[in-house]
Design a protein around this motif. Structure first.
Motif, mmCIF file in Angstrom:
data_model
loop_
_atom_site.group_PDB
_atom_site.id
_atom_site.type_symbol
_atom_site.label_atom_id
_atom_site.label_comp_id
_atom_site.label_asym_id
_atom_site.label_seq_id
_atom_site.Cartn_x
_atom_site.Cartn_y
_atom_site.Cartn_z
ATOM 1 N N ASN A 133 7.333 8.089 23.759
ATOM 2 C CA ASN A 133 8.403 8.658 24.584
ATOM 3 C C ASN A 133 8.448 7.853 25.876
ATOM 4 O O ASN A 133 7.419 7.655 26.527
ATOM 5 C CB ASN A 133 8.137 10.140 24.865
ATOM 6 C CG ASN A 133 8.258 10.981 23.620
ATOM 7 O OD1 ASN A 133 9.290 10.976 22.952
ATOM 8 N ND2 ASN A 133 7.196 11.702 23.285
ATOM 9 N N GLY A 134 9.631 7.368 26.231
ATOM 10 C CA GLY A 134 9.756 6.409 27.317
ATOM 11 C C GLY A 134 10.159 7.014 28.650
ATOM 12 O O GLY A 134 11.164 7.724 28.745
ATOM 13 N N TRP A 135 9.366 6.719 29.652
ATOM 14 C CA TRP A 135 9.597 7.192 31.017
ATOM 15 C C TRP A 135 9.969 6.035 31.925
ATOM 16 O O TRP A 135 9.441 4.933 31.792
ATOM 17 C CB TRP A 135 8.329 7.860 31.549
ATOM 18 C CG TRP A 135 8.002 9.132 30.849
ATOM 19 C CD1 TRP A 135 7.235 9.280 29.731
ATOM 20 C CD2 TRP A 135 8.462 10.435 31.202
ATOM 21 N NE1 TRP A 135 7.189 10.604 29.363
ATOM 22 C CE2 TRP A 135 7.925 11.337 30.258
ATOM 23 C CE3 TRP A 135 9.263 10.924 32.233
ATOM 24 C CZ2 TRP A 135 8.175 12.707 30.315
ATOM 25 C CZ3 TRP A 135 9.500 12.283 32.281
ATOM 26 C CH2 TRP A 135 8.958 13.163 31.331
ATOM 27 N N VAL A 136 10.871 6.295 32.855
ATOM 28 C CA VAL A 136 11.257 5.338 33.884
ATOM 29 C C VAL A 136 10.990 6.004 35.227
ATOM 30 O O VAL A 136 11.381 7.152 35.438
ATOM 31 C CB VAL A 136 12.755 4.956 33.771
ATOM 32 C CG1 VAL A 136 13.169 4.045 34.918
ATOM 33 C CG2 VAL A 136 13.042 4.303 32.433
ATOM 34 N N VAL A 137 10.306 5.287 36.087
ATOM 35 C CA VAL A 137 10.067 5.767 37.445
ATOM 36 C C VAL A 137 11.031 5.011 38.344
ATOM 37 O O VAL A 137 11.026 3.776 38.367
ATOM 38 C CB VAL A 137 8.606 5.533 37.890
ATOM 39 C CG1 VAL A 137 8.380 6.051 39.299
ATOM 40 C CG2 VAL A 137 7.642 6.191 36.906
ATOM 41 N N GLN A 138 11.876 5.736 39.057
ATOM 42 C CA GLN A 138 12.937 5.151 39.865
ATOM 43 C C GLN A 138 12.661 5.426 41.340
ATOM 44 O O GLN A 138 12.355 6.559 41.716
ATOM 45 C CB GLN A 138 14.278 5.756 39.466
ATOM 46 C CG GLN A 138 15.460 5.208 40.228
ATOM 47 C CD GLN A 138 16.763 5.853 39.758
ATOM 48 O OE1 GLN A 138 16.794 7.007 39.341
ATOM 49 N NE2 GLN A 138 17.847 5.093 39.822
#
Length: 147
Positions: A133-138
């Motif tokens: 499951n892919g997470w992006v930290v912005q």
């Protein structure tokens, strides 16, 4: 009428492994309930977040690892990357998008390093949980009006 996003359900293959991973990130364990063998709900909440993540058994028919583009927001993406790496997470290097607006799916259009102008909403890192499951930290330092 206000509508607030409260929970996101993510598909995992091994509930205990997912629980261990998210708790190791410092996410608060809110619940771990099993009413019977084929149904279990685990809820975790990222530090400072009003929304939680739920995973378990019998919750979704989605394929484990198929949740992508889940976003976490921080005010310092480089510090967030260092913290995640320090916890043993396989986290990407800081990047910005070639288009300068948001980021493309996957790794397409990634340019190494933070946004050269350090514009809010424009610098990122990414990581995945054990299922993919892919997470992006912005990085958001100044919110757009009305946000």
């Amino acid at each position: 009428m206000d509508m607030k996003l409260e929970v996101v359900v993510i598909p995992v293959s091994d509930v205990d492994k997912a629980k261990e991973f998210y708790v190791s990130l410092g996410w608060r364990l809110d619940a771990d309930f099993a009413t019977d063998e084929p149904f279990r709900v685990v809820q975790v909440t990222p530090p400072g977040s009003p929304s939680s993540v739920i995973f378990g058994t019998g919750l979704t028919t989605a394929t484990p690892g198929s949740a992508q583009g889940l976003h976490l927001v921080v005010n310092d993406v480089e510090a967030a990357r260092a913290e995640l790496a320090g916890l043993g997470v396989d986290v990407s290097e800081v990047f910005h998008d070639a288009g300068g607006v948001f980021h493309h799916a996957g790794t397409q259009g990634r340019v190494p390093g933070p946004d050269p102008e350090r514009r809010s909403y424009s610098s990122f890192v990414s990581f995945s949980d054990p299922d993919g499951n892919g997470w992006v930290v912005q990085e958001i330092t100044t919110r757009l009006p009305g946000r």
